[in-house]
Each structure stands twice: as structure tokens, then as C-alpha cells.
Write a protein that holds these residues in place. Structure first.
Motif, PDB file in Angstrom:
ATOM      1  N   VAL A   1     -17.967 -10.510   1.171  1.00  0.00           N
ATOM      2  CA  VAL A   1     -18.613 -10.415  -0.003  1.00  0.00           C
ATOM      3  C   VAL A   1     -20.003 -10.819   0.115  1.00  0.00           C
ATOM      4  O   VAL A   1     -20.793 -10.346  -0.547  1.00  0.00           O
ATOM      5  N   ALA A   2     -20.233 -11.924   1.047  1.00  0.00           N
ATOM      6  CA  ALA A   2     -21.797 -12.320   0.919  1.00  0.00           C
ATOM      7  C   ALA A   2     -22.677 -11.033   1.410  1.00  0.00           C
ATOM      8  O   ALA A   2     -23.804 -10.763   1.206  1.00  0.00           O
ATOM      9  N   SER A   3     -22.042  -9.988   2.450  1.00  0.00           N
ATOM     10  CA  SER A   3     -22.671  -8.949   2.853  1.00  0.00           C
ATOM     11  C   SER A   3     -22.267  -7.676   2.082  1.00  0.00           C
ATOM     12  O   SER A   3     -22.799  -6.721   2.548  1.00  0.00           O
ATOM     13  N   LEU A   4     -21.887  -7.803   0.901  1.00  0.00           N
ATOM     14  CA  LEU A   4     -21.581  -6.646   0.075  1.00  0.00           C
ATOM     15  C   LEU A   4     -22.436  -5.577   0.046  1.00  0.00           C
ATOM     16  O   LEU A   4     -22.183  -4.429   0.070  1.00  0.00           O
TER      17      LEU A   4
ATOM     18  N   ALA B   1       0.912  -1.257   0.150  1.00  0.00           N
ATOM     19  CA  ALA B   1       0.174   0.024  -0.012  1.00  0.00           C
ATOM     20  C   ALA B   1       0.965   1.203   0.018  1.00  0.00           C
ATOM     21  O   ALA B   1       0.663   2.212  -0.698  1.00  0.00           O
ATOM     22  N   GLY B   2       1.728   1.018   0.725  1.00  0.00           N
ATOM     23  CA  GLY B   2       2.958   2.358   1.030  1.00  0.00           C
ATOM     24  C   GLY B   2       3.426   2.862  -0.534  1.00  0.00           C
ATOM     25  O   GLY B   2       3.599   3.845  -0.652  1.00  0.00           O
ATOM     26  N   ASP B   3       3.642   1.918  -1.334  1.00  0.00           N
ATOM     27  CA  ASP B   3       4.436   2.076  -2.455  1.00  0.00           C
ATOM     28  C   ASP B   3       3.358   3.060  -3.267  1.00  0.00           C
ATOM     29  O   ASP B   3       3.930   3.773  -4.379  1.00  0.00           O
ATOM     30  N   TYR B   4       2.256   2.741  -3.288  1.00  0.00           N
ATOM     31  CA  TYR B   4       1.199   3.612  -3.880  1.00  0.00           C
ATOM     32  C   TYR B   4       0.744   4.900  -3.260  1.00  0.00           C
ATOM     33  O   TYR B   4      -0.301   5.276  -3.566  1.00  0.00           O
ATOM     34  N   GLY B   5       1.432   5.144  -2.172  1.00  0.00           N
ATOM     35  CA  GLY B   5       0.841   6.334  -1.387  1.00  0.00           C
ATOM     36  C   GLY B   5      -0.280   6.030  -0.451  1.00  0.00           C
ATOM     37  O   GLY B   5      -1.074   7.011  -0.260  1.00  0.00           O
ATOM     38  N   PHE B   6      -0.684   4.953  -0.366  1.00  0.00           N
ATOM     39  CA  PHE B   6      -1.798   4.650   0.454  1.00  0.00           C
ATOM     40  C   PHE B   6      -1.538   4.384   1.721  1.00  0.00           C
ATOM     41  O   PHE B   6      -0.666   3.721   2.238  1.00  0.00           O
ATOM     42  N   GLU B   7      -2.438   4.938   2.701  1.00  0.00           N
ATOM     43  CA  GLU B   7      -2.491   4.309   4.199  1.00  0.00           C
ATOM     44  C   GLU B   7      -3.411   3.364   4.321  1.00  0.00           C
ATOM     45  O   GLU B   7      -4.799   3.548   4.103  1.00  0.00           O
ATOM     46  N   LEU B   8      -3.060   2.027   4.740  1.00  0.00           N
ATOM     47  CA  LEU B   8      -4.133   0.919   4.663  1.00  0.00           C
ATOM     48  C   LEU B   8      -4.718   0.950   6.267  1.00  0.00           C
ATOM     49  O   LEU B   8      -4.219   1.082   7.321  1.00  0.00           O
ATOM     50  N   ILE B   9      -6.308   1.033   6.017  1.00  0.00           N
ATOM     51  CA  ILE B   9      -6.906   1.006   7.394  1.00  0.00           C
ATOM     52  C   ILE B   9      -7.794  -0.508   7.384  1.00  0.00           C
ATOM     53  O   ILE B   9      -8.559  -0.269   6.654  1.00  0.00           O
ATOM     54  N   GLU B  10      -7.214  -1.483   8.139  1.00  0.00           N
ATOM     55  CA  GLU B  10      -8.020  -2.461   8.064  1.00  0.00           C
ATOM     56  C   GLU B  10      -8.958  -2.964   9.043  1.00  0.00           C
ATOM     57  O   GLU B  10      -8.771  -2.333  10.292  1.00  0.00           O
ATOM     58  N   LYS B  11     -10.206  -3.528   8.689  1.00  0.00           N
ATOM     59  CA  LYS B  11     -10.949  -3.841   9.795  1.00  0.00           C
ATOM     60  C   LYS B  11     -11.345  -5.405   9.818  1.00  0.00           C
ATOM     61  O   LYS B  11     -11.711  -5.752   9.009  1.00  0.00           O
ATOM     62  N   GLY B  12     -11.057  -6.123  10.945  1.00  0.00           N
ATOM     63  CA  GLY B  12     -11.187  -7.627  10.906  1.00  0.00           C
ATOM     64  C   GLY B  12     -12.465  -7.821  11.620  1.00  0.00           C
ATOM     65  O   GLY B  12     -13.025  -6.909  12.444  1.00  0.00           O
ATOM     66  N   ILE B  13     -13.261  -8.547  11.084  1.00  0.00           N
ATOM     67  CA  ILE B  13     -14.655  -8.962  11.456  1.00  0.00           C
ATOM     68  C   ILE B  13     -14.661 -10.666  11.991  1.00  0.00           C
ATOM     69  O   ILE B  13     -13.741 -11.197  11.424  1.00  0.00           O
ATOM     70  N   THR B  14     -15.678 -11.062  12.708  1.00  0.00           N
ATOM     71  CA  THR B  14     -15.679 -12.367  12.889  1.00  0.00           C
ATOM     72  C   THR B  14     -16.678 -13.209  12.251  1.00  0.00           C
ATOM     73  O   THR B  14     -16.732 -14.292  12.053  1.00  0.00           O
ATOM     74  N   GLN B  15     -17.807 -12.310  12.094  1.00  0.00           N
ATOM     75  CA  GLN B  15     -19.072 -13.133  11.525  1.00  0.00           C
ATOM     76  C   GLN B  15     -19.827 -12.093  10.673  1.00  0.00           C
ATOM     77  O   GLN B  15     -19.559 -10.888  10.778  1.00  0.00           O
ATOM     78  N   THR B  16     -20.887 -12.553   9.973  1.00  0.00           N
ATOM     79  CA  THR B  16     -21.791 -11.557   9.198  1.00  0.00           C
ATOM     80  C   THR B  16     -22.272 -10.808  10.203  1.00  0.00           C
ATOM     81  O   THR B  16     -22.475  -9.251   9.472  1.00  0.00           O
ATOM     82  N   ALA B  17     -22.768 -10.748  11.374  1.00  0.00           N
ATOM     83  CA  ALA B  17     -23.469  -9.779  12.130  1.00  0.00           C
ATOM     84  C   ALA B  17     -22.578  -8.712  12.287  1.00  0.00           C
ATOM     85  O   ALA B  17     -23.307  -7.570  12.721  1.00  0.00           O
ATOM     86  N   ASP B  18     -21.191  -8.829  12.260  1.00  0.00           N
ATOM     87  CA  ASP B  18     -20.232  -7.593  12.687  1.00  0.00           C
ATOM     88  C   ASP B  18     -20.317  -6.685  11.446  1.00  0.00           C
ATOM     89  O   ASP B  18     -20.023  -5.532  11.487  1.00  0.00           O
ATOM     90  N   VAL B  19     -20.868  -6.996  10.184  1.00  0.00           N
ATOM     91  CA  VAL B  19     -20.437  -6.274   8.964  1.00  0.00           C
ATOM     92  C   VAL B  19     -20.952  -4.880   9.129  1.00  0.00           C
ATOM     93  O   VAL B  19     -20.148  -4.091   8.985  1.00  0.00           O
ATOM     94  N   ALA B  20     -22.256  -4.821   9.462  1.00  0.00           N
ATOM     95  CA  ALA B  20     -22.898  -3.493   9.336  1.00  0.00           C
ATOM     96  C   ALA B  20     -22.163  -2.306  10.473  1.00  0.00           C
ATOM     97  O   ALA B  20     -21.750  -1.423   9.926  1.00  0.00           O
ATOM     98  N   LEU B  21     -21.825  -2.748  11.430  1.00  0.00           N
ATOM     99  CA  LEU B  21     -21.099  -1.901  12.551  1.00  0.00           C
ATOM    100  C   LEU B  21     -19.861  -1.834  11.994  1.00  0.00           C
ATOM    101  O   LEU B  21     -19.263  -0.393  11.909  1.00  0.00           O
ATOM    102  N   ALA B  22     -19.005  -2.671  11.559  1.00  0.00           N
ATOM    103  CA  ALA B  22     -17.700  -2.328  11.079  1.00  0.00           C
ATOM    104  C   ALA B  22     -17.782  -1.495   9.915  1.00  0.00           C
ATOM    105  O   ALA B  22     -16.579  -0.788   9.792  1.00  0.00           O
TER     106      ALA B  22
END
Lengths: 342, 295
Positions: free
Chosen positions: A240-243, A199-220
Motif C-alpha cells: 500500500v505504501a508503494s501503491l 477466487a475460483g467461485d467467481y471464475g478467477f484464476e489467482l496469480i499472487e506475487k510475494g515480495i519481501t521489501q519495498t525495493a521489490d515492488v517495481a520489479l514484481a
């Protein structure tokens, strides 16, 4: 008396089990799927879950075999099983194929490939896999990419570098790139590591968000969209299923979301440098044909990846977000969509 | 024949899990959902140890102990913190998801290149050539028998009697001036130890650890216990532990039959129907017992 009842019951249970066992064997003989006949084959397809990309792999695989003259209904008997993402069922499917002595197992996704290999290795049944992101980490290939046994196939490793380059081209101003992923999906974790590296090579700061289950998707998604200028997807099954949930929230805020393959662009991601799973399946089918025809052994074919990812874009999404797609990219696009399909 | 062998292998491994579920569900009358976490816990511990070159047989003990510890935690949450039984299990199950990921390192740990209890140098020497195809099943049978007989023996001890009393007649335990909380904790430890042991064996048989392997473990366990105990209700000759293990084999046979003959999408429904049929058959038999007794 009691003992006799037990005996009767157990006999009945065993008979049922035996009968079904024999039943399936008869099935294969009818269709002439015996190894001895030479030009007629039985292939067991073991798919880990019901999922757009994996379904495309399966369709592609069947097409790939067809192009090599191995046609379903003529000289090919297909047994298609889906584990519905259940590990115990997955193991039983693999054992079932091995005991049916199919001529080949086609395993779609990493858990399927591992259990197929485990069940087939002692029975000398070759396994061809597809949609395995990292065959080396899955111990299906050694460090040089050579198979560990009678198993080979294709990898759906994400073209991370191309994706970052494409996002940079479309959004020259963007700084913070968000990715949501499931912590328990090994493929996603390894893709995240690659994004962190590049990510750094293309000037991006990466912000990742880990979830554990479908129910977390909306909040995350709410949390992540507060922090980022754009988002991109992996091939993470849960996310992808909750896209649609994520896309709706992102659209409200006018934040572009990039996909990782064609299906995601179809339903409303801005663009993707992604894999065409049908093409991947076809490539796998052709490898399988070589092995079935006895031209090559699975153990002699190193696993393959798609070297040139394709560019997909959704013009309708671009219009909504008022983003101009550079002309050179539009020309390259393998497929572009003018509407968002639900 | 291979078909039967694979059902036996799967059924007997899950039979050990069913023994654990039998302790909590039938003996203690405690709906313990920790199982969905302690089954993969056994796998995670095994993956951790095997990838670091530990002896595979040692990993069985380690898995049992780790599972027992998880059971103790559920017990402490329930007994000492006075959290409802169902909730204590859910809390531990949720916590174990993360703990399992930490122990295993990643969500998917292949063990193809490691020695396991089923594939190692010593075994290849011990087993004669002709028996090799059956070695996996034989090892599973041995492990299953050891678990079953140890559990049977334990249930005959004083501590085992108390365990049975807690579920049947709690007043008795109190009148014996024993703390029923402690008995429950022991029961949960033993149960989850067995479940985790099954997880370790499953993981070594499949040669891969997968974080999602515990999903639905409790359902398989409960189904096996209920199938086993209701079918063999009348056969007092047969120990409950044997009935439960047989139940597990029957359950796996149902799944295998459904897999062989029906569309994969329909599988869960078919399994459910087969399950229901078996239960109804079991119930009719019980009614007959009553009428017999009446006559």
C-alpha cells in the motif's frame, strides 16, 4: 577513585531515570487521570506504524469516545505513542503505559495489541485493539471469538467475497486476478489464503506475487502486470505504501487495479469493497467507553467486525480505463471520487 | 519503580545481544551484520519449539546453537570463500530472513498460551508470592549473569586469548602457528549464539515472535557496545563485558526517556542526540586521561 566515579555516574544515571519516571506520573495526576476519581480517564494509544488507515483508526477511536461523552481535555487524558514499525520500541511503549498505570491501552494493529496485552495482563489494565485482522490467530481471542483476558476490540478483516463479487460485476470478461503481498506480513498471508479459496467461485484464476521489501515492488509489479487482466490490493503495509508505483505501471498497460479501502481509491484505484477505518475506530471507541465507564468488562465483550463493507469508486479512473460502472453499483457507493488525488 | 524495572528488563536482554556484538565488533574487529538475522533466528527457533510443546529452557540452548550455526556460516563464507567481512554478514542476514520465516511458519507467532521461561508451573511454585512481580527481571538477571560469566571465563582460556589476539595482533596468531580463520569462525559462532539467545529471551518475554524483530538489532548492539566501552573507558576495574551490558541499559533508558517526554515522531532523533551526548561525554573523559598522563 575509580570506584567513586562509577558510583557517581551510576547514581546520576539512576536519578535521571527516576526523575523522568516520576515526571510522567505527576502529569497524570494533574489531569486527574487517577482511577479513583471515577469519571476522568487516562488512555494510552499505542499505534504500530504511521499509515493512513491506522491514523484513521486512531481519529475514529477518539471520536467514538467523544460520542460517548469521554472528551479529550475535559475528562480524558490521551497519551499517543507511535512505534514507527520498530518491535523493540513497540515493547517499550507497552511497558511504559503499564508502568504509568493508564486506565486503558488502545492498541492499533496486531503487534501493538500483542505487546500491550503482554505488558498489561498482570497489571489489570484493559486493552482495546483495532485493525487486528485475525484476533484468533493472534491469540487475542479463542476459537469462539471470546477474549482470552481483559482484551477486546475490532477486526479489520477484508471482505474478500464482496470484493470478488464487485470485481466480477465491473469486469465480466476478466480471468486472471493478480495480488501482490509481502510474505512477512501475517495479515496478508491469511488474506491470500482466503482469496485462493474463493477466487475460483467467481471464475478467477489467482496469480499472487510475494515480495519481501519495498525495493521489490517495481520489479514484481512489472512481472505481475505481464500476466494478469486486473489486480486487487490487500491491506498490506509495504504494498500500500508503494501503491503509486504500481498504479503508474498499471495505467501504462491499461490494467485496472482495485483497492481494499477508501484511501486507495482516492489515490487512483478503480474501486473497492472496503472498510471505513474511521467507522471502525468509532466502533472501537464506543466499546472502549463501555469498559471505561465500568458498564462491561473487556473480557465479556467478544471482538467485533464491520459486517457491511462500503463500496467506493473513482469515476475518473473508470473513465480513463473506459470501464462502465453498472448503475446499481454507483447508487450503492458510499463515496465516489471524480478526480485522482496525488 | 515499574518504569525502572521495564528499562532493566529490556536493557539486560539486549545486553546479552550486546555481548555478542562486543565479540565481533570490539574483539575480532569484524563488522558482523548477521545479527539482524540471528536475533530473530533465536525467536523463530523458540516459537517453533514452544508451539510444539518443548521445554522453554531447552529452547534457550536450541536458540544458542542455531545462532552459533548461523555464525559459523558467516565465518565460512568469509574465511573459506574469501568474501569481505561486511558482505558475508549481509549475505547471511538476507538468507536468515527467509530461513526464519520457514522455521516460524508465519511472520507473527503469538505465544500467549504457551509456557515460557518466565511463566510456567514450576516457577509459580518456586517464587514466593511477594517476589512474583520481579520474577521476570530476576530470571533475566540470572540469564545475563550466566552469559557474562561464561563469556568472561571463556576469554581467559587459551582459545579465548587467541580470539583476542586475532583482532589485536594477527601476526601473533600466525607466529603461534594457529589458523586465524578458524579462530574467527569460533568467535562468530559464539557471538551469534549469544545474539540468538537474546532473541529467544526477548521473544519469550514479549510472548510473540515477529519477523521484523531483528530490524535494527545491530544498531542497538553497536550503540550499547560503544556507549558502554566509551563511558567506562577509564574504569579498568570494570570488565568490558559488564561495561557493555551497562551500555545496553543506558541505551534503553535513553529510548524510554525519549518515549516518555517527546513526540513519537521525534523519538529517533532524540535517541540519536542522547547517544551523541553520551559519546562526547565519554570522549572528554579520554582526553582528560591523556592530559593527566602528560602532566
Amino acid at each position: 577513585m575509580k570506584k567513586r566515579m562509577t558510583a557517581i555516574f551510576l547514581t546520576a544515571a539512576m536519578t535521571v531515570v527516576m526523575m523522568t519516571g516520576c515526571g510522567s506520573k505527576e502529569g497524570t495526576t494533574e489531569s486527574g487521570g487517577d482511577k479513583g476519581t471515577g469519571d476522568s480517564y487516562t488512555v494510552g494509544i499505542q499505534q504500530f506504524a504511521e499509515h493512513g488507515s491506522l491514523d484513521n483508526c486512531r481519529e475514529g477511536f477518539i471520536k467514538g469516545l467523544e460520542e460517548e461523552g469521554i472528551v479529550k481535555g475535559e475528562n480524558l487524558t490521551l497519551e499517543i505513542k507511535n512505534a514507527m514499525a520498530d518491535t523493540a520500541t513497540n515493547a517499550q511503549i507497552a511497558d511504559g503505559f503499564a508502568s504509568d498505570k493508564v486506565d486503558m491501552i488502545c492498541a492499533i494493529a496486531t503487534p501493538s495489541a500483542q505487546s500491550a496485552y503482554n505488558a498489561a495482563m498482570d497489571k489489570e489494565i484493559p486493552v482495546i485493539y483495532t485493525a487486528v485482522t485475525d484476533p484468533v490467530a493472534a491469540e487475542l481471542a479463542d476459537k469462539d471469538g471470546n477474549p482470552v483476558g481483559e482484551i477486546t476490540g475490532t477486526s479489520d478483516k477484508l471482505p474478500v467475497e464482496e470484493q470478488l463479487k464487485m470485481i466480477r460485476a465491473l469486469l465480466p470478461e476478466a480471468k486472471k486476478l493478480g495480488i501482490m503481498y509481502t510474505t512477512s506480513e501475517a495479515n496478508s498471508v491469511s488474506a491470500i489464503e482466503e482469496y485462493q479459496l474463493l477466487a475460483g467461485d467467481y471464475g478467477f484464476e489467482l496469480i499472487e506475487k510475494g515480495i519481501t521489501q519495498t525495493a521489490d515492488v517495481a520489479l514484481a509489479a512489472d512481472d505481475l502486470l505481464e500476466q494478469v487482466d486486473c489486480m486487487t490490493n490487500l491491506t498490506d503495509n509495504t504494498v500500500v505504501a508503494s501503491l503509486p508505483t504500481i498504479l503508474e505501471k498499471a495505467n501504462e498497460k491499461g490494467i485496472p487495479v482495485f483497492g481494499s479501502e477508501i484511501e486507495q481509491v482516492k489515490i487512483g484505484c478503480l474501486a473497492a469493497e472496503g472498510i471505513d477505518y474511521i467507522a471502525l475506530g468509532k466502533q472501537t471507541g464506543k466499546m472502549a467507553a463501555q469498559v471505561l465507564k465500568g458498564e462491561k468488562k473487556a473480557s465479556d465483550i467478544p471482538y467485533e467486525i464491520i459486517t457491511e463493507p462500503g463500496f467506493y469508486v473513482n469515476n475518473k479512473v473508470a473513465e480513463n480505463l473506459k470501464i462502465e460502472i453498472p448503475a446499481d453499483l454507483t447508487e450503492q457507493a458510499i463515496e465516489s471520487f471524480d478526480e485522482i488525488s496525488e | 519503580m515499574d518504569f525502572v524495572i521495564s528499562i532493566m528488563e529490556q536493557g539486560l536482554i539486549y545486553g546479552i545481544l550486546a555481548l555478542g556484538v562486543y565479540i565481533t565488533y570490539k574483539i575480532l574487529d569484524f563488522p558482523d551484520l548477521t545479527v539482524d538475522g540471528s536475533f530473530p533466528l533465536g525467536g523463530a527457533v523458540t516459537a517453533f519449539l514452544l508451539t510444539r510443546g518443548a521445554n522453554p529452557y531447552l529452547s534457550l540452548f536450541a536458540a544458542f546453537l542455531a545462532g552459533a550455526l548461523a555464525g559459523v556460516c558467516t565465518g565460512l563464507i568469509h574465511v573459506k570463500c574469501r568474501v569481505r567481512d561486511l558482505l558475508s554478514g549481509i549475505i547471511m542476514m538476507t538468507a536468515l530472513w527467509t530461513i526464519n520465516l520457514y522455521i516460524a511458519g508465519t511472520a507473527n507467532v503469538p505465544l500467549f498460551s504457551q509456557e515460557t521461561i518466565f511463566k510456567n508451573g514450576i516457577l509459580e511454585k518456586v517464587f514466593p508470592e511477594g517476589l512474583q512481580p520481579y520474577s521476570t527481571l530476576l530470571i533475566i538477571i540470572i540469564l545475563m549473569l550466566i552469559s557474562k560469566f561464561l563469556l568472561d571465563a571463556y576469554l581467559q582460556t587459551k582459545s579465548g586469548y587467541l580470539l583476542r589476539a586475532v583482532g589485536d595482533n594477527a601476526t601473533l596468531v600466525i607466529s603461534l602457528a594457529k589458523d586465524q580463520g578458524n579462530v574467527k569462525i569460533v568467535g562468530l559462532a559464539l557471538a551469534n549464539g549469544l545474539v540468538s539467545l537474546a532473541g529467544s529471551i526477548f521473544c519469550q518475554e514479549e510472548r510473540v515472535f515477529e519477523i521484523s524483530m531483528g530490524t535494527g538489532a545491530i544498531v542497538i548492539g553497536l550503540a550499547s557496545v560503544i556507549i558502554g566501552t566509551s563511558i567506562f573507558r577509564k574504569f579498568t576495574m570494570l570488565k568490558a563485558t559488564s561495561a557493555v551490558i551497562t551500555g545496553s541499559v543506558i541505551y534503553k533508558a535513553c529510548v524510554a526517556i525519549a518515549l516518555q517526554n517527546f513526540e513519537p515522531q521525534a523519538m529517533k532523533l532524540i535517541t540519536a542526540v542522547l547517544f551523541l551526548v553520551i559519546l562526547i561525554v565519554g570522549m572528554e573523559r579520554r582526553k582528560k586521561v591523556k592530559t593527566d598522563a602528560g602532566a
